[in-house]
Design a protein around this motif. Structure first.
Motif, PDB file in Angstrom:
ATOM      1  N   VAL A 152       0.844  -1.199   0.000  1.00 23.86           N
ATOM      2  CA  VAL A 152       0.000   0.000   0.000  1.00 23.86           C
ATOM      3  C   VAL A 152       0.876   1.243   0.000  1.00 23.86           C
ATOM      4  N   ASP A 153       1.876   1.290   0.878  1.00 29.30           N
ATOM      5  CA  ASP A 153       2.792   2.433   0.926  1.00 29.30           C
ATOM      6  C   ASP A 153       3.577   2.566  -0.377  1.00 29.30           C
ATOM      7  N   ILE A 154       4.018   1.447  -0.937  1.00 29.14           N
ATOM      8  CA  ILE A 154       4.793   1.478  -2.184  1.00 29.14           C
ATOM      9  C   ILE A 154       3.951   2.077  -3.305  1.00 29.14           C
ATOM     10  N   VAL A 155       2.685   1.689  -3.374  1.00 24.45           N
ATOM     11  CA  VAL A 155       1.790   2.255  -4.387  1.00 24.45           C
ATOM     12  C   VAL A 155       1.617   3.754  -4.166  1.00 24.45           C
ATOM     13  N   ILE A 156       1.367   4.158  -2.919  1.00 27.00           N
ATOM     14  CA  ILE A 156       1.161   5.582  -2.616  1.00 27.00           C
ATOM     15  C   ILE A 156       2.396   6.392  -2.996  1.00 27.00           C
ATOM     16  N   ASN A 157       3.582   5.878  -2.672  1.00 26.41           N
ATOM     17  CA  ASN A 157       4.824   6.581  -3.043  1.00 26.41           C
ATOM     18  C   ASN A 157       4.908   6.773  -4.556  1.00 26.41           C
ATOM     19  N   ALA A 158       4.643   5.715  -5.310  1.00 26.34           N
ATOM     20  CA  ALA A 158       4.755   5.785  -6.773  1.00 26.34           C
ATOM     21  C   ALA A 158       3.696   6.705  -7.367  1.00 26.34           C
ATOM     22  N   VAL A 159       2.509   6.663  -6.828  1.00 29.16           N
ATOM     23  CA  VAL A 159       1.426   7.519  -7.342  1.00 29.16           C
ATOM     24  C   VAL A 159       1.769   8.987  -7.125  1.00 29.16           C
ATOM     25  N   GLU A 160       2.330   9.312  -5.966  1.00 27.92           N
ATOM     26  CA  GLU A 160       2.705  10.703  -5.700  1.00 27.92           C
ATOM     27  C   GLU A 160       3.783  11.174  -6.673  1.00 27.92           C
ATOM     28  N   VAL A 161       4.742  10.306  -6.978  1.00 32.83           N
ATOM     29  CA  VAL A 161       5.782  10.667  -7.952  1.00 32.83           C
ATOM     30  C   VAL A 161       5.157  10.882  -9.328  1.00 32.83           C
ATOM     31  N   ALA A 162       4.277   9.977  -9.720  1.00 32.61           N
ATOM     32  CA  ALA A 162       3.635  10.095 -11.037  1.00 32.61           C
ATOM     33  C   ALA A 162       2.826  11.384 -11.145  1.00 32.61           C
ATOM     34  N   HIS A 163       2.150  11.757 -10.072  1.00 36.72           N
ATOM     35  CA  HIS A 163       1.380  13.015 -10.080  1.00 36.72           C
ATOM     36  C   HIS A 163       2.274  14.199 -10.443  1.00 36.72           C
ATOM     37  N   LYS A 164       3.469  14.214  -9.884  1.00 36.98           N
ATOM     38  CA  LYS A 164       4.343  15.372 -10.041  1.00 36.98           C
ATOM     39  C   LYS A 164       4.892  15.518 -11.464  1.00 36.98           C
ATOM     40  N   ILE A 165       4.843  14.457 -12.263  1.00 34.16           N
ATOM     41  CA  ILE A 165       5.323  14.603 -13.644  1.00 34.16           C
ATOM     42  C   ILE A 165       4.198  14.472 -14.669  1.00 34.16           C
ATOM     43  N   GLY A 166       2.953  14.716 -14.200  1.00 35.97           N
ATOM     44  CA  GLY A 166       1.887  14.864 -15.170  1.00 35.97           C
ATOM     45  C   GLY A 166       0.910  13.722 -15.306  1.00 35.97           C
ATOM     46  N   TYR A 167       0.794  12.873 -14.288  1.00 35.04           N
ATOM     47  CA  TYR A 167      -0.175  11.775 -14.317  1.00 35.04           C
ATOM     48  C   TYR A 167      -1.173  11.989 -13.177  1.00 35.04           C
ATOM     49  N   PRO A 168      -2.255  12.722 -13.421  1.00 34.45           N
ATOM     50  CA  PRO A 168      -3.186  13.032 -12.341  1.00 34.45           C
ATOM     51  C   PRO A 168      -3.891  11.808 -11.760  1.00 34.45           C
ATOM     52  N   VAL A 169      -4.143  10.803 -12.613  1.00 35.28           N
ATOM     53  CA  VAL A 169      -4.765   9.559 -12.140  1.00 35.28           C
ATOM     54  C   VAL A 169      -4.028   8.383 -12.784  1.00 35.28           C
ATOM     55  N   PRO A 170      -2.840   8.043 -12.296  1.00 33.60           N
ATOM     56  CA  PRO A 170      -2.071   6.966 -12.912  1.00 33.60           C
ATOM     57  C   PRO A 170      -2.749   5.609 -12.745  1.00 33.60           C
ATOM     58  N   LYS A 171      -2.533   4.761 -13.734  1.00 34.72           N
ATOM     59  CA  LYS A 171      -3.108   3.414 -13.722  1.00 34.72           C
ATOM     60  C   LYS A 171      -2.052   2.442 -13.181  1.00 34.72           C
ATOM     61  N   VAL A 172      -2.425   1.728 -12.130  1.00 31.55           N
ATOM     62  CA  VAL A 172      -1.484   0.865 -11.407  1.00 31.55           C
ATOM     63  C   VAL A 172      -1.846  -0.596 -11.622  1.00 31.55           C
ATOM     64  N   ALA A 173      -0.875  -1.392 -12.066  1.00 36.91           N
ATOM     65  CA  ALA A 173      -1.078  -2.826 -12.254  1.00 36.91           C
ATOM     66  C   ALA A 173      -0.168  -3.607 -11.312  1.00 36.91           C
ATOM     67  N   PRO A 174      -0.718  -4.283 -10.308  1.00 39.67           N
ATOM     68  CA  PRO A 174       0.095  -5.213  -9.519  1.00 39.67           C
ATOM     69  C   PRO A 174       0.343  -6.460 -10.386  1.00 39.67           C
ATOM     70  N   ILE A 175       1.574  -6.661 -10.815  1.00 41.87           N
ATOM     71  CA  ILE A 175       1.831  -7.744 -11.760  1.00 41.87           C
ATOM     72  C   ILE A 175       2.236  -9.028 -11.033  1.00 41.87           C
ATOM     73  N   THR A 176       1.750 -10.128 -11.590  1.00 43.22           N
ATOM     74  CA  THR A 176       2.048 -11.456 -11.075  1.00 43.22           C
ATOM     75  C   THR A 176       2.273 -12.365 -12.281  1.00 43.22           C
ATOM     76  N   ALA A 177       2.405 -13.674 -12.021  1.00 47.18           N
ATOM     77  CA  ALA A 177       2.634 -14.613 -13.122  1.00 47.18           C
ATOM     78  C   ALA A 177       1.372 -14.870 -13.931  1.00 47.18           C
ATOM     79  N   VAL A 178       0.220 -14.632 -13.328  1.00 42.74           N
ATOM     80  CA  VAL A 178      -1.060 -14.891 -13.986  1.00 42.74           C
ATOM     81  C   VAL A 178      -2.006 -13.733 -13.717  1.00 42.74           C
ATOM     82  N   GLU A 179      -3.107 -13.720 -14.448  1.00 43.56           N
ATOM     83  CA  GLU A 179      -4.063 -12.633 -14.289  1.00 43.56           C
ATOM     84  C   GLU A 179      -5.338 -13.089 -13.577  1.00 43.56           C
ATOM     85  N   VAL A 180      -5.266 -14.204 -12.872  1.00 45.38           N
ATOM     86  CA  VAL A 180      -6.410 -14.682 -12.102  1.00 45.38           C
ATOM     87  C   VAL A 180      -5.992 -14.811 -10.640  1.00 45.38           C
ATOM     88  N   VAL A 181      -6.965 -14.696  -9.749  1.00 45.13           N
ATOM     89  CA  VAL A 181      -6.683 -14.835  -8.323  1.00 45.13           C
ATOM     90  C   VAL A 181      -6.518 -16.320  -7.997  1.00 45.13           C
TER      91      VAL A 181
END
Length: 310
Positions: A152-181
């Motif tokens: 959660v903190d890692i996402v918040i840190n990255a989102v704040e950085v993205a905001h500062k260079i022009g991404y008001p609502v960045p799209k975040v993908a938690p990546i894994t080996a598959v796309e199903v739970v």
């Protein structure tokens, strides 16, 4: 936008001061001299004064924008550089010829460190040939196997950085080996929880969807082929990796196989921490400085820059 554009824009921002720990190294001074030529910042250089002066290609750079503070070695340099930020004499910390563990020990010092209560994490932005946008990757350097709470903190840190260079609502993908739970794959469970937390407003100012495999996170065609329909699938700006091994390998693969350019720094502290490697190119080190400088912008400055660029 290109990373070179971020460097040009950083030169137009109100000038900040960078405290460099163990600046008595030729590769470190090379990027500092280039940053001075580009008018990116002023510098406090901590290290052996005579060696710093002997290694400078252009001694005339030691002027109002550069101050050299003589130290006995890397540990004292790290201590004094971090303390300079703590005391308001500098705005950012940059790692010179000192080990990461030494500078982070200073950053985490209880008396003069830069802790905020949030975990520290590395945020990198890549410019990849033939790819249509910047791609952020986090965390490839700090957190070995982050828990859900840490993610959660890692996402918040990255989102704040993205905001500062022009991404008001960045799209975040938690990546894994598959796309199903899959209950047997903890990373997919974390990804699903992060997605739900975002939908309930517990993680704000971004869109999260996961788990997603790498292909359907960044390729719209791959996402469509697998029948994935979301605002993030195929359009991700930020890739949240499950472990440091995944992040480190992906980071280096983009640099060495895809010839990508990159800038990055440690976020989550009271000030940005620029941790460049000796093997990084001068340009990539400049991009890291520019990224860190952009992260110091106010939200108003970031919004104004977004409106101008769009």
């Amino acid at each position: 936008m290109k990373l070179d554009d971020l460097v040009l824009e950083a030169a137009q921002l109100p000038q900040k001061t960078i405290a460099v720990a163990a600046a008595d190294d030729d590769k470190v001074l090379e990027v500092i001299e280039e940053a001075l030529k580009r008018k990116l910042a002023s510098f406090l250089l901590f290290g052996k004064e005579q060696r710093i002066k002997s290694l400078l290609d252009d001694p005339s750079v030691v002027n109002d924008d550069v101050e050299i503070i003589d130290t006995t070695g890397p540990e004292q340099s790290a201590h004094l550089a971090v303390k300079a930020v703590h005391e308001g004499k500098a705005d950012l910390v940059m790692k010179g010829m000192v080990s990461t563990s030494v500078i982070l020990k200073a950053v985490l010092n209880k008396d003069y460190g830069l802790r905020t209560g949030r975990i520290l994490s590395h945020v990198a932005v890549f410019e990849i040939p033939f790819f249509d946008r910047f791609l952020f990757i986090t965390d490839s350097a700090m957190n070995v196997s982050p828990s859900l709470e840490q993610k959660v903190d890692i996402v918040i840190n990255a989102v704040e950085v993205a905001h500062k260079i022009g991404y008001p609502v960045p799209k975040v993908a938690p990546i894994t080996a598959v796309e199903v739970v899959n209950p047997d794959m903890a990373a997919t469970m974390d990804a699903a929880v992060l997605t739900q937390m975002n939908r309930r407003g517990q993680i704000k100012n971004c869109l999260i969807d996961g788990p997603l495999a790498l292909d359907n996170a960044i390729s719209f065609e791959a996402a469509r082929y697998k029948g994935l329909e979301s605002d993030v699938a195929g359009r991700a700006d930020i890739l949240l990796v499950p472990t440091v091994e995944v992040g480190n390998i992906l980071y280096k693969s983009l640099v060495y196989f895809a010839n990508a350019s990159v800038g990055g720094f440690i976020a989550g502290a009271k000030a940005p921490i620029i941790l460049t490697s000796r093997t990084d190119s001068t340009n990539n080190k400049l991009y890291s400085i520019a990224m860190a400088l952009h992260s110091l912008k106010s939200e108003t400055e970031a919004q104004n820059n977004y409106l101008v660029s769009h």
